[in-house]
Design a protein around this motif. Structure first.
Motif, PDB file in Angstrom:
ATOM      1  N   LEU A  50      57.819  77.335 -15.546  1.00 38.51           N
ATOM      2  CA  LEU A  50      59.079  77.937 -15.973  1.00 38.51           C
ATOM      3  C   LEU A  50      58.839  79.299 -16.613  1.00 38.51           C
ATOM      4  CD1 LEU A  50      62.121  77.785 -16.366  1.00 38.51           C
ATOM      5  CD2 LEU A  50      61.719  76.526 -18.511  1.00 38.51           C
ATOM      6  N   LYS A  51      57.835  79.367 -17.473  1.00 33.01           N
ATOM      7  CA  LYS A  51      57.522  80.633 -18.130  1.00 33.01           C
ATOM      8  C   LYS A  51      57.042  81.666 -17.110  1.00 33.01           C
ATOM      9  CE  LYS A  51      57.233  82.972 -21.978  1.00 33.01           C
ATOM     10  NZ  LYS A  51      58.461  83.275 -22.740  1.00 33.01           N
ATOM     11  N   ALA A  53      57.886  81.879 -13.960  1.00 28.39           N
ATOM     12  CA  ALA A  53      59.053  82.341 -13.208  1.00 28.39           C
ATOM     13  C   ALA A  53      59.860  83.349 -14.020  1.00 28.39           C
ATOM     14  CB  ALA A  53      59.929  81.156 -12.816  1.00 28.39           C
ATOM     15  N   GLN A  54      60.028  83.090 -15.309  1.00 27.05           N
ATOM     16  CA  GLN A  54      60.785  84.003 -16.159  1.00 27.05           C
ATOM     17  C   GLN A  54      60.103  85.368 -16.255  1.00 27.05           C
ATOM     18  OE1 GLN A  54      60.899  81.682 -19.751  1.00 27.05           O
ATOM     19  NE2 GLN A  54      62.834  80.659 -19.223  1.00 27.05           N
ATOM     20  N   ILE A  55      58.792  85.368 -16.433  1.00 31.21           N
ATOM     21  CA  ILE A  55      58.056  86.637 -16.562  1.00 31.21           C
ATOM     22  C   ILE A  55      58.072  87.394 -15.237  1.00 31.21           C
ATOM     23  CG2 ILE A  55      55.814  87.678 -17.077  1.00 31.21           C
ATOM     24  CD1 ILE A  55      55.244  85.158 -18.810  1.00 31.21           C
ATOM     25  N   ASN A  57      60.359  87.308 -12.972  1.00 29.06           N
ATOM     26  CA  ASN A  57      61.698  87.893 -12.811  1.00 29.06           C
ATOM     27  C   ASN A  57      61.823  89.186 -13.613  1.00 29.06           C
ATOM     28  OD1 ASN A  57      62.721  85.979 -11.058  1.00 29.06           O
ATOM     29  ND2 ASN A  57      63.471  84.646 -12.689  1.00 29.06           N
ATOM     30  N   GLN A  58      61.276  89.199 -14.836  1.00 29.76           N
ATOM     31  CA  GLN A  58      61.310  90.415 -15.645  1.00 29.76           C
ATOM     32  C   GLN A  58      60.528  91.543 -14.980  1.00 29.76           C
ATOM     33  OE1 GLN A  58      60.213  88.105 -19.470  1.00 29.76           O
ATOM     34  NE2 GLN A  58      61.168  89.994 -20.226  1.00 29.76           N
ATOM     35  N   GLU A  72      53.549  88.258  -7.346  1.00 26.90           N
ATOM     36  CA  GLU A  72      54.277  87.002  -7.470  1.00 26.90           C
ATOM     37  C   GLU A  72      53.671  85.935  -6.557  1.00 26.90           C
ATOM     38  OE1 GLU A  72      58.739  85.122  -6.728  1.00 26.90           O
ATOM     39  OE2 GLU A  72      58.485  87.303  -6.827  1.00 26.90           O
TER      40      GLU A  72
END
Length: 504
Positions: A50-51, A53-55, A57-58, A72
């Motif tokens: 989850l972390k 994926a969040q990074i 996206n940023q 990615e």
């Protein structure tokens, strides 16, 4: 200064301190890409999906570039989530890539996931970006050979040699092609390259190529000396990593018996066909035959199942030694889904999946398991004559005739145990029958799979599917027994090491 400190903490394995230092920077500047990439590395170490994926996206919002897309894909590859890695790879646009290193790295990753069309496009882009680079032309040549375009592949390999006449990989790959694509002076080119080479890795590749040319000439004594030299050089490279491989195989059943592997009975949305056996036993040939049927999709040597089972075993050891087979099945089908089209049947041709047959039988009740057997002497020599990729650690045993004999015996014992424990789950087929009586083999395969396999499946020239294994240079040949009994050319040299295989 904080970013340097964060990187140092990361290198030391102190993730908490690295995260603290990195967050100080990001709190001051949320758009700091370098800090975000360090934060990504920290998340990868902790395998926090989850972390991650969040990074990502940023990073992609701040830098929507081809490099970010590849980063990615590489991130998901590193934590063994191939379905997301493939999704990221498919978003790449080779024409927009401006750095050869990026296109080359992306091509290698795409090929690992059987995305050969994308890999070919990326290698072509690498050549456009660096037309005077011998490695770029070699990579393009290799992609073309995998795709079955031997003529274009030969031209790219020759272009590589025009830039770097002693390029070891280009010379080795040329020697694996059908003889019609060999330069007339291939042996001389190889000998000249050997005289110049100093690196063990280069020399072993060149001596393997030399073996192939000499064998074609019927110079069997010299040919065996060449392939023996290649294997000895590789063994020298392996050093202390080279151990008796039979110990690992003998531990497989012990580990399986220590676990409670539940039985999963729910039907699957797709039916995997596992082709197992020793490397060079004919697994690629069988896969290519099956992939000629419209209802069957071949996905190559998939890495998913070994990783899933390994994680399941580690989890079980911390949780009362119970393996939840329904989760194994769920994860396997989820991770292969991005590779699959609408075909209900798909082929997973990872030969070493024979080590996991117990888990396959329990987790995937509808799966088909095809075990291809080959004459012990033939299959051992077929492995010995092939110098595998340096990353193929599972093949370390194949560079010693004694280890090959030991491994084969352990392999046979393990397969016999699986067949006793899971009767009627494993379909045995002999390589010798497959190549000398292919229609008979096709009929028995049709009956086992419950699919009427068309006779056209046996005409490999009609199959345009790319092949990235060691068989790429010969898989387009008509099916026949031309490769049977090759070991007999070297019987005198091999018998002292492999004679026990004939006695068993």
């Amino acid at each position: 200064m904080s970013l340097i400190a964060a990187q140092n903490y990361l290198n030391q394995g102190n993730l908490q301190a690295a995260h603290r230092e990195t967050m100080r920077i990001i709190q001051g500047n949320p758009h700091d890409l370098e800090a975000l990439r360090v934060l990504l590395a920290i998340a990868l170490k902790s395998r926090n999906s989850l972390k991650i994926a969040q990074i990502l996206n940023q990073i992609n919002r701040l830098d929507p570039s081809q490099a970010s897309l590849f980063d990615e894909a590489l991130a998901w590859h590193q934590i063994q989530l191939p379905q997301w890695a493939i999704t990221a790879l498919k978003q790449l646009n080779p024409e927009r890539i401006t750095r050869a290193k990026l296109s080359s790295s992306a091509a290698n990753l795409a090929t690992q996931y059987d995305q050969h069309s994308l890999g070919l496009a990326l290698t072509k882009r690498t050549v456009v970006l660096t037309p005077n680079n011998a490695n770029a032309h070699f990579e393009l040549g290799r992609s073309l050979v995998f795709s079955g375009d031997f003529e274009a592949g030969q031209q790219s390999l020759i272009a590589s040699l025009n830039i770097q006449p002693a390029h070891p990989l280009a010379l080795q790959l040329l020697a694996t092609l059908p003889k019609a694509y060999w330069p007339q002076d291939l042996l001389q080119q190889i000998d000249n390259a050997i005289a110049e080479a100093s690196q063990l890795g280069d020399l072993k590749r060149l001596h393997e190529g030399r073996y192939r040319v000499l064998e074609d000439k019927g110079a069997y004594t010299q040919a065996f000396s060449a392939i023996e030299t290649a294997n000895n050089l590789h063994r020298e490279q392996l050093g202390s990593r080279l151990t008796d491989p039979s110990e690992k195989l003998s531990s497989i059943l012990t580990t399986f018996d220590q676990l409670t592997v539940t039985t999963h009975t729910s039907p699957s949305e797709a039916t995997p066909i596992f082709i197992v056996g020793l490397p060079r036993s004919g697994t690629t040939l069988l896969e290519q035959i099956l992939s000629g049927q419209d209802e069957i999709q071949a996905l190559g040597e998939l890495p998913q199942l070994p990783g899933i089972v390994e994680r399941a075993i580690q989890h079980a050891k911390a949780n009362e030694y119970v393996v939840n087979s329904s989760l194994v099945a769920k994860h396997y089908l989820e991770q292969t889904a991005p590779l699959r089209t609408n075909s209900h049947y798909f082929v997973d041709k990872m030969p070493l999946n024979y080590q996991l047959i117990g888990f396959i039988a329990r987790a995937l009740p509808s799966a088909k398991i095809i075990h291809i057997r080959r004459d012990p002497m033939d299959v051992c020599f077929a492995q010995y004559r092939q110098i595998f990729a340096d990353s193929a650690h599972a093949m370390d045993y194949s560079y010693s005739l004694e280890h090959l004999a030991s491994y084969h015996q352990s392999f046979s014992q393990l397969m016999n145990q699986w067949e006793q424990r899971f009767p009627n789950r494993i379909f045995d087929i002999a390589y010798e029958q497959l190549v000398t009586a292919p229609k008979t083999s096709l009929a028995s395969l049709s009956q086992y799979l419950g699919i009427e396999l068309a006779a056209e499946c046996l005409d490999l020239r009609l199959n345009e599917r790319a092949v990235s294994t060691a068989s790429a240079g010969q898989i387009r040949e008509p099916i026949g027994g031309q490769h049977l009994g090759r070991w007999r050319h070297y019987e005198a040299a091999m018998m002292p090491h492999l004679a026990k295989l004939l006695r068993d």
